[in-house]
Design a protein around this motif. Structure first.
Motif: not given
Length: 236
Positions: A54-55, A72-74, A187-190
């Motif tokens: 997820v990252a 996903v965030p890098v 944060l992305r999950r929320r």
């Protein structure tokens, strides 16, 4: 739920360091490891995402490349000026003509030059072609030591007849990157959970809602609007 994080490493000791660092976390994330530098890291990162990461964490230049290719965030590993100073201390033992590969200009190079009585040329790159061109030009211009943040930089420097010195960093730098990856993943999950909740509310409201853009084009509507207007969704 365990958080899966991908670590793209550019030298092997990063893996062992990460395994030690991750043990310090209360909610220990699961790490996926893969070797890759710049464009070569793209398929590695994509596979990590497919496998559930997820990252993604990577060195600065590689992280910048990956941002445009994964969903996903890098998180970049931010090497500090003290880490560069340590590398210069090693490099000056071989020559006072030094070059450093970096994705962004390093501030304070002029002070380092005065402190160690060396000349430091910055090889600023955005992709592999920039990297190779800058490295060969630096050697051609007389740089005898190349400081790099990856094993590849060191190996290529030595292939071109220069001495390669690897920039290393301490565990705090990697710990910060893992912390940031966890924060972004949570944060992305929320945000995703909130989006699903709003979607559910929108679709189950008894009032009909139609959303239009600035050109008065319908962009979406809920089921109630379809029933009220007696139109099928495909007719709206």
């Amino acid at each position: 739920m365990k958080i899966n994080i991908g670590l793209i490493y550019s030298f092997s000791t990063q893996v062992e360091m990460a395994k030690i660092v991750v043990e310090e976390f209360q909610n220990k994330p699961k790490l996926f490891f893969g070797y890759g530098i710049l464009d070569d890291a793209i398929p590695v990162a994509k596979k990590m995402v497919t496998d559930g990461a997820v990252a993604i964490i990577a060195m600065g230049g590689t992280a910048k490349v990956l941002e445009e290719h994964v969903s996903v965030p890098v998180i970049p590993i931010r090497v500090g000026i003290l880490d560069i100073i340590k590398a210069v201390e090693i490099a000056k033992n071989f020559s006072h003509k030094i070059a450093i590969t970096t994705e962004i200009p390093v501030k304070g190079i002029d002070l380092i030059e005065k402190l160690y009585n060396v000349t430091v040329k910055q090889i600023i790159f955005t992709d592999k072609n920039d990297f190779l061109y800058g490295l060969t030009k630096a050697v051609h211009d007389g740089c005898e030591v190349i400081i790099g943040k990856s094993k590849l930089a060191v190996e290529l420097a030595e292939q071109y007849g220069a001495k390669g010195v690897l920039v290393t960093y301490d565990t705090d730098i990697l710990s910060e990157a893992i912390n940031e990856a966890i924060r972004m993943a949570v944060l992305r999950r929320r945000e995703r959970e909130q989006y699903i909740l709003l979607e559910t509310i929108f679709d189950t409201l008894s009032e009909g809602i139609i959303v239009v853009d600035r050109n008065a084009t319908i962009t979406r509507f809920n089921l109630a609007a379809s029933h009220i207007l007696r139109r099928l969704p495909k007719e709206m």
